[in-house]
Motif scaffolding. Structure first.
Motif, PDB file in Angstrom:
ATOM      1  N   ARG A 113      39.804   1.677  -3.965  1.00 24.07           N
ATOM      2  CA  ARG A 113      39.188   0.391  -3.639  1.00 24.07           C
ATOM      3  C   ARG A 113      37.837   0.553  -2.949  1.00 24.07           C
ATOM      4  O   ARG A 113      36.976  -0.319  -3.042  1.00 24.07           O
ATOM      5  CB  ARG A 113      40.099  -0.401  -2.700  1.00 24.07           C
TER       6      ARG A 113
ATOM      7  N   LEU B  30      33.264 -10.950  -2.863  1.00 27.68           N
ATOM      8  CA  LEU B  30      34.526 -10.871  -3.601  1.00 27.68           C
ATOM      9  C   LEU B  30      35.274  -9.594  -3.248  1.00 27.68           C
ATOM     10  O   LEU B  30      36.481  -9.610  -2.972  1.00 27.68           O
ATOM     11  CB  LEU B  30      34.254 -10.903  -5.107  1.00 27.68           C
ATOM     12  N   HIS B  31      34.558  -8.484  -3.278  1.00 28.14           N
ATOM     13  CA  HIS B  31      35.197  -7.208  -2.983  1.00 28.14           C
ATOM     14  C   HIS B  31      35.810  -7.209  -1.603  1.00 28.14           C
ATOM     15  O   HIS B  31      36.957  -6.809  -1.407  1.00 28.14           O
ATOM     16  CB  HIS B  31      34.174  -6.080  -3.100  1.00 28.14           C
TER      17      HIS B  31
ATOM     18  N   ASP C 102      35.711   0.436  -5.672  1.00 27.40           N
ATOM     19  CA  ASP C 102      35.952  -0.725  -6.537  1.00 27.40           C
ATOM     20  C   ASP C 102      35.481  -0.439  -7.962  1.00 27.40           C
ATOM     21  O   ASP C 102      34.542  -1.077  -8.450  1.00 27.40           O
ATOM     22  CB  ASP C 102      35.235  -1.960  -5.992  1.00 27.40           C
TER      23      ASP C 102
ATOM     24  N   ILE D 204      32.591  -9.132 -13.871  1.00 31.30           N
ATOM     25  CA  ILE D 204      32.201  -9.215 -12.475  1.00 31.30           C
ATOM     26  C   ILE D 204      30.709  -8.942 -12.303  1.00 31.30           C
ATOM     27  O   ILE D 204      30.035  -9.571 -11.507  1.00 31.30           O
ATOM     28  CB  ILE D 204      33.001  -8.203 -11.620  1.00 31.30           C
TER      29      ILE D 204
ATOM     30  N   ARG E 276      31.464 -16.364  -2.368  1.00 26.92           N
ATOM     31  CA  ARG E 276      31.455 -15.978  -3.776  1.00 26.92           C
ATOM     32  C   ARG E 276      30.872 -17.121  -4.626  1.00 26.92           C
ATOM     33  O   ARG E 276      30.045 -16.900  -5.511  1.00 26.92           O
ATOM     34  CB  ARG E 276      32.891 -15.664  -4.199  1.00 26.92           C
TER      35      ARG E 276
ATOM     36  N   GLY F 143      35.423 -16.436   2.152  1.00 24.34           N
ATOM     37  CA  GLY F 143      35.305 -15.548   0.992  1.00 24.34           C
ATOM     38  C   GLY F 143      35.105 -16.316  -0.288  1.00 24.34           C
ATOM     39  O   GLY F 143      34.241 -15.982  -1.112  1.00 24.34           O
TER      40      GLY F 143
ATOM     41  N   HIS G 124      38.645 -10.320  -1.242  1.00 24.76           N
ATOM     42  CA  HIS G 124      39.771 -10.283  -2.169  1.00 24.76           C
ATOM     43  C   HIS G 124      40.488  -8.943  -2.152  1.00 24.76           C
ATOM     44  O   HIS G 124      41.704  -8.866  -2.263  1.00 24.76           O
ATOM     45  CB  HIS G 124      39.278 -10.591  -3.589  1.00 24.76           C
ATOM     46  N   LEU G 125      39.713  -7.876  -2.046  1.00 25.37           N
ATOM     47  CA  LEU G 125      40.300  -6.563  -2.272  1.00 25.37           C
ATOM     48  C   LEU G 125      40.515  -5.750  -0.997  1.00 25.37           C
ATOM     49  O   LEU G 125      41.464  -4.988  -0.909  1.00 25.37           O
ATOM     50  CB  LEU G 125      39.371  -5.782  -3.225  1.00 25.37           C
TER      51      LEU G 125
ATOM     52  N   ARG H 254      27.969  -1.811  -7.256  1.00 22.07           N
ATOM     53  CA  ARG H 254      28.725  -0.566  -7.097  1.00 22.07           C
ATOM     54  C   ARG H 254      27.864   0.683  -7.195  1.00 22.07           C
ATOM     55  O   ARG H 254      28.380   1.793  -7.076  1.00 22.07           O
ATOM     56  CB  ARG H 254      29.860  -0.535  -8.122  1.00 22.07           C
TER      57      ARG H 254
END
Lengths: 144, 476
Positions: free
Chosen positions: B440, B109-110, B443, B65, B150, B146, B113-114, B379
């Motif tokens: 999450r 993406l985070h 992440d 990622i 991405r 999304g 998707h999450l 992150r």
């Protein structure tokens, strides 16, 4: 469309990309090849453009040398990290977002060594890779 | 005092996935929570002996990622090895474009998707609906956004790094390609749409946070120090800057520290139960010196953001806490969407800069033996430190990845959730959901994880004080 995925730096986890690279060199007509570390959500758009998709990955549990299993679109459970997307989820997104339902299967090549770093395949993985490539090329030759 | 263990872990090999162990005391109350995630110290040994110029490509093996973050952090370190302290304008801007493309795709993406399933359906929604397919069914436009956002970020990476994965664009001392006018024009065609979608995503995250502020303030939240790079004038800078650490109240612990000296300010603690180290600010010690990194920390530490829409959003964000640092764990999502918008604004700014089409790609300097490269990865702060001998081989590598920096905060978040939502001696779906929701927010990077088939199902096990398993849940 053939998508081989896995981490080539993690020993036999690199089976998927290794399969993809070998297949790319064969340059089979009508076969498009992609490889990546892992599947991602944008692969939904990619697979939506093809009639048939084969996901190729290393497996810790498949019967050696490999297994071929049909795949269906499904809704994934939400995990705790964005670092994994299943083939079924990719198909699910392709269906929901792009209205595409390609025929799909998983080619799970049995690996042996996963714990450690190194850009090399175990002897068993190399053997299983060769047999899976042979199967794949014979199957598509038969179709032609 | 004896303890009971509640364990949440993958069915097969734990490495590469996650494991949560909640320790109960004799009265059944949570005494501690431990989050175990992949350790990758073997990777540092893997690098040793390699020629330094291979490292920016090699380190991308760490993650599927965030390979670009490792690529750039290593390249920055190797700039130092070849004696380059200042890149050419074209090289620096190409790298920045690559980096903002990475931030853009990763944050998109985070979020989609999450996180969006939690925010759009609620923590207790049916798990068969509370997922990205559920979002696609109920909010199809959002789900397409999304995917396309991405993809946009990935295409920027491909154009600047050469490939979406295993890019080679950043090399010690510069870059090996510029951005053609044709490539630029393609990205410019879509940037306004991307920015519009960024604004929409930001609104979702902001509205959700404000509507649930009372609940979220008590959801895995805690006061903490915060660390990030900031520019010399205090602005947020995701690609380069100096280190700043602040307290929970916003007071500086240290500021404008040259990251070549990071090891004088940051230390790492080892705990017997975890392979992953626990970084802390040296002068405060391990008990009080742990800190958060990532979007929340970056919004808290910077004095301002140098793009207008993101700056307005930052002020909006801090107004909730009267200008003081925001210590709400779930506010990470709002902060992340501010950064998404900022990254979009930066991409637009860079695409309109003709330096991207320049031909002066490399700088030169006098060879050195040791160097550090830092970058603000999606992150959080990412540290790469290398020593290289006279034969050009790496003799030492020390990497502190964002997830390691957030090790203690993630444990605190899980512990807080467990304390609040564990009832009796059973892992309910509700508890599991909330533990995952808390994780999450950060992440965690599963870094060098293997993702082979057969490794992804989750199992939830409950053990009594005698170590007997009394409950088990499998999620696949």
């Amino acid at each position: 469309m053939v998508i081989g995925y896995g981490n080539p730096g993690r020993l036999d986890d690199g089976l998927g990309p290794a399969f993809a690279e070998s297949l790319r060199e064969l340059d089979l007509p009508g076969v498009t090849v992609e490889s990546n570390y892992q599947l991602n959500i944008e692969d939904a758009e990619l697979v939506s453009r093809f009639d048939e998709v084969i996901f190729v990955d290393a497996s810790v549990s498949a019967a050696a040398p490999f297994e071929v299993n049909a795949l269906k679109a499904s809704a994934p459970m939400v995990g705790f990290s964005s670092h994994s997307v299943s083939a079924e989820s990719v198909l699910g997104l392709a269906k929901e977002l792009f209205g595409a339902e390609p025929s799909a299967s998983a080619l799970a090549i049995r690996g042996r060594s996963f714990d450690g770093f190194g850009e090399r395949l175990s002897s068993e993985a190399r053997s299983n890779l060769a047999r899976s490539l042979d199967y794949f090329t014979r199957r598509f030759s038969a179709v032609d | 005092m004896s303890v009971k263990k509640i364990t949440i872990e993958p069915v097969t090999r734990v490495e590469g996935h996650g494991k949560v162990t909640i320790l109960l005391d004799e009265s059944g109350q949570v005494s501690q929570a431990r989050l175990h995630i992949v350790e990758f110290r073997g990777f540092e040994r893997f690098i040793q002996g390699r020629p330094y110029w291979e490292v920016p490509v090699l380190v991308q093996r760490l993650c599927g990622i965030c390979p670009v973050s490792h690529h750039l952090a290593a390249a920055k370190a190797m700039d130092g090895i070849v004696g380059v302290d200042q890149l050419t304008p074209t090289a620096e801007k190409i790298r920045r474009l690559m980096h903002y493309g990475q931030m853009f795709q990763s944050h998109a993406l985070h979020f989609f998707h999450l996180v969006s399933p939690d925010l759009l359906f609620g923590f207790d929604a049916d798990p068969t609906e509370r997922n990205v397919i559920g979002v696609a069914r109920k909010f199809p436009d959002l789900a397409v956004q999304g995917v396309m956002m991405r993809k946009y970020g990935q295409e920027i990476i491909k154009a600047t790094a050469g490939k979406k994965i295993h890019g080679t664009g950043a090399v010690p001392g510069g870059v090996n390609k510029n951005l053609s006018s044709a490539e630029r024009d393609e990205f410019l065609k879509e940037i306004d749409q991307m920015l519009a979608w960024c604004r929409g995503s930001l609104k979702i995250a902001k509205d959700y946070t404000l509507e649930h502020i009372d609940e979220l303030a008590d959801f895995g939240s805690f006061d903490s120090n915060h660390v990030s790079l900031v520019r010399e004038d205090g602005a947020m800078d995701l690609y380069h800057g100096n280190l700043r650490a602040i307290t929970k109240d916003g007071d500086n612990i240290f500021d404008q520290v040259d990251y070549q000296d990071y090891f004088k300010y940051i230390a790492e603690e080892v705990k017997s139960w975890s392979y992953m180290k626990f970084p802390f600010i040296s002068e405060l010690g391990p008990e009080n010196g742990w800190y958060r990194v990532g979007p929340l920390a970056r919004i808290n530490t910077c004095d301002f953001i140098d793009t207008p829409e993101a700056e307005a959003a930052r002020k909006d964000f801090l107004s909730v806490t009267d200008g003081k640092p925001n210590n709400i764990t779930m506010a990470y999502h709002w902060a992340r969407m501010i950064e998404l918008l900022h990254s979009g604004e930066k991409i637009r700014e860079l695409l309109n800069d003709s330096d991207l089409q320049g031909d002066d790609l490399m700088a030169k300097g006098e060879r050195r033996g040791e160097s550090v490269g830092l970058i603000e990865a999606p992150r959080g702060t990412l540290f790469h430190h290398y020593k290289v001998d006279e034969n050009d081989q790496v003799t030492m590598a020390n990497l502190i990845v964002s997830t390691t920096n957030n090790n203690t905060p993630m444990n605190r978040a899980v512990e807080g959730v467990a304390r609040k939502y564990l009832s009796g001696a059973e892992i309910t779906e509700g508890l599991l959901n909330r533990v995952e929701v808390a994780i999450r927010a950060y992440d965690p990077c599963l870094s060098c994880a293997t993702h082979a088939m057969g490794r992804m199902p989750l199992v939830v096990e409950l053990e009594n004080a005698a170590g007997q398993r009394i409950d088990r849940r499998v999620r696949d």
